[in-house]
Design a protein around this motif. Sequence first.
Motif, PDB file in Angstrom:
ATOM      1  N   VAL A   1       0.994  -1.310   0.052  1.00 30.81           N
ATOM      2  CA  VAL A   1       0.032   0.072   0.032  1.00 30.81           C
ATOM      3  C   VAL A   1       0.920   1.245   0.135  1.00 30.81           C
ATOM      4  N   LEU A   2       0.734   2.013  -1.237  1.00 28.71           N
ATOM      5  CA  LEU A   2       1.786   3.276  -1.407  1.00 28.71           C
ATOM      6  C   LEU A   2       1.004   4.451  -1.118  1.00 28.71           C
TER       7      LEU A   2
ATOM      8  N   ILE B   1       7.052   8.964  -3.055  1.00 27.79           N
ATOM      9  CA  ILE B   1       6.060   7.906  -2.893  1.00 27.79           C
ATOM     10  C   ILE B   1       6.522   7.118  -1.377  1.00 27.79           C
ATOM     11  N   SER B   2       5.824   6.748  -0.548  1.00 26.34           N
ATOM     12  CA  SER B   2       6.081   6.272   0.675  1.00 26.34           C
ATOM     13  C   SER B   2       5.165   4.838   0.658  1.00 26.34           C
ATOM     14  N   ARG B   3       5.313   4.083   1.533  1.00 24.59           N
ATOM     15  CA  ARG B   3       5.141   2.787   1.848  1.00 24.59           C
ATOM     16  C   ARG B   3       4.124   3.006   3.220  1.00 24.59           C
ATOM     17  N   VAL B   4       2.922   2.352   3.153  1.00 22.18           N
ATOM     18  CA  VAL B   4       2.231   2.412   4.546  1.00 22.18           C
ATOM     19  C   VAL B   4       2.310   1.268   5.126  1.00 22.18           C
ATOM     20  N   LYS B   5       3.460   1.597   6.120  1.00 15.79           N
ATOM     21  CA  LYS B   5       3.724   0.298   7.016  1.00 15.79           C
ATOM     22  C   LYS B   5       2.703  -0.029   8.033  1.00 15.79           C
ATOM     23  N   ALA B   6       1.956   0.683   8.600  1.00 15.46           N
ATOM     24  CA  ALA B   6       0.795   0.294   9.488  1.00 15.46           C
ATOM     25  C   ALA B   6      -0.169   1.409   9.867  1.00 15.46           C
ATOM     26  N   ILE B   7      -1.306   1.084  10.198  1.00 15.34           N
ATOM     27  CA  ILE B   7      -2.270   2.067  10.382  1.00 15.34           C
ATOM     28  C   ILE B   7      -2.817   1.837  11.723  1.00 15.34           C
TER      29      ILE B   7
END
Length: 622
Positions: free
Chosen positions: A531-532, A576-582
Amino acid sequence: MQSDSPFSWFKKPRMFLAGLSVLLSVLLGFVLIPDQQAITFVSKAGFWLVLLTFVIFCASLWVSFRSDLQSRDWLRFDWVSLVVVGLGGTVLMVHETFGFKIVMDEIMLLGTSMSMHFDKTVLTPVRGNDIQGAFVILDGMMDKRPLFFPFLVSLLHDVSGYRPSNAFVLNGMLTFVFLGLVNYTGRLLAGRVAGWFGVALFAGLPLLAHNATGGGFELLNLVMILGTLLLGTRLLQRRDEAAMTAFCYSALLMAQVRYESVIYLMPVAAIFGWVCWREGRLILPWPVIVAPLLMVHYPLQHRIFDLRSSAWELGSKPGYTTPFSPDYLADNLSHALGFFFGRPTDQPNSLLLSALGTIAVPFFALTVFRWLRRLDQAKPIDVATTFFAFGFAAQFVLLMCYFWGKFDDPVIRRLSLPTHLGMVVAILAVLPQLAGVWVMRGLLVVAIVALLSLGVPSMAAHAYSQDYLPGRETAWRREFMADQTRRDYLMIDNDSILWIAHQVSATPVMQARRRTEALIFHMRNRTFSDVLVFQRYNIDPETGRMTLRKGDDLGSDFVLEPVREERLQTLTLTRISRVKAIRTASGGSSQPPAAEPVVTKDRAEIERLRRAYLENFLKQLP
């Protein structure tokens, strides 16, 4: 001319049916269908109406030109002119990178072509996901842009398979078609060398190269305007039903390329009326009688401007309250001069074309006035050019009264292309009166020198495109897509249509913030390989502090890890970043549970759970 009175036309059955067709199309397009139903109608029927119009147009071209093609001696064909057109088109192609240049138009057009290809509906997808290897459009909206360009791109999709690059393929082909039409127009107006001169003038115009290698509808617009002018010339020569059908259907399709191209229906109507008056009869083949009904979707689609105030883009220029006003004229004219005569490094102009066009236009106006005084004796090309001269002038005035009509603006420069076409037509029309054969040949040499010394270096450097950040960011995103070995990732981006049009699952930032629980569900279940998120940071020159662009902030609950970033423009950082956690306020997390879940062995229960999971999975798609 026949002795029948023009008033006798109204007593004839075809005239009655034509009037009935016009009346019915006006009632359907403007009165009887409510706004919301109008949008639904265009979505469901728009593709088929354009398809029928296009088929009739192509059939009428074949009927009209069949005998010419069969009788042509191909051994005596002007192959030198074909080489000139080929060289001119090649120059326009090789110095610019193919890509989406004006994002707000070109991506929407590509998205519409996507829905036309997959579903034969007119929608721009705003939600789409890869579901077990099949990309599915989940939701879309009606776009305001006319339908002919995305329709043609969708035909390329149908023939060659869905590829976003088909928009570039179409424009590449249209570039050579356009230069061929320019060559033929110059030949009719002033001779063979004048045709080559017209091609050289356009081949040295960097703005044309910029659009020829893009994904927009500007090349198609030029082709249809000039093609309709030439078909009007043919009608004036032949005055038969086949020529009339081809001319009228070319006009219908021309009006469905760009919004303002509907202006050219005025010279079309004038040519129609002039031919019928000279013949003393109405030339009304059956396809022309039903033609108004095939345009019903056009005014219905324009209801978007009533339903959606943002369609006028007034918000893009704070301080403006009305889209058109004579008050904008003086300011826009100064910007037009700044574009036409600006430095080639700053503007994609042609100083030679601008100078010659500025000189030629007053003489062209006098020539048009002289042709009008003896229109019954003028050549067919002169009559058609006379009427279309008013179309060129009307469009230029309209754009000068447009709140965003500044030709030196990176987004608006392309709107000057029909004006460039008008200037070239003016130059070619006055050449026989002001110059001999040797002067024309000298001008051709000058045009070639200008192309090599000014046009080619400007196209090669394309410095004029570097200040349009959205275009550069789009190219950067497409490079990122090309580098990915897998396509099963989700991109969070406010320009989600770009990713969806490239068959990558995407959702806007606001949707991601609103549906946090759905994203958590998919991250836990590893629906997507990644998820980016795409974001732009603005940099304070004094402190170096970076702040997110408005609308790009996902909030503090999203834990991000940078993947790729670049400074595409001074004082901005594109990332552009990666969603590591929510994380959520209730303590939920996107991380899967540590303990392994207990799996039942009962087949019926497994099937029930599988169906429930799949139903929930589809509901949770972002």
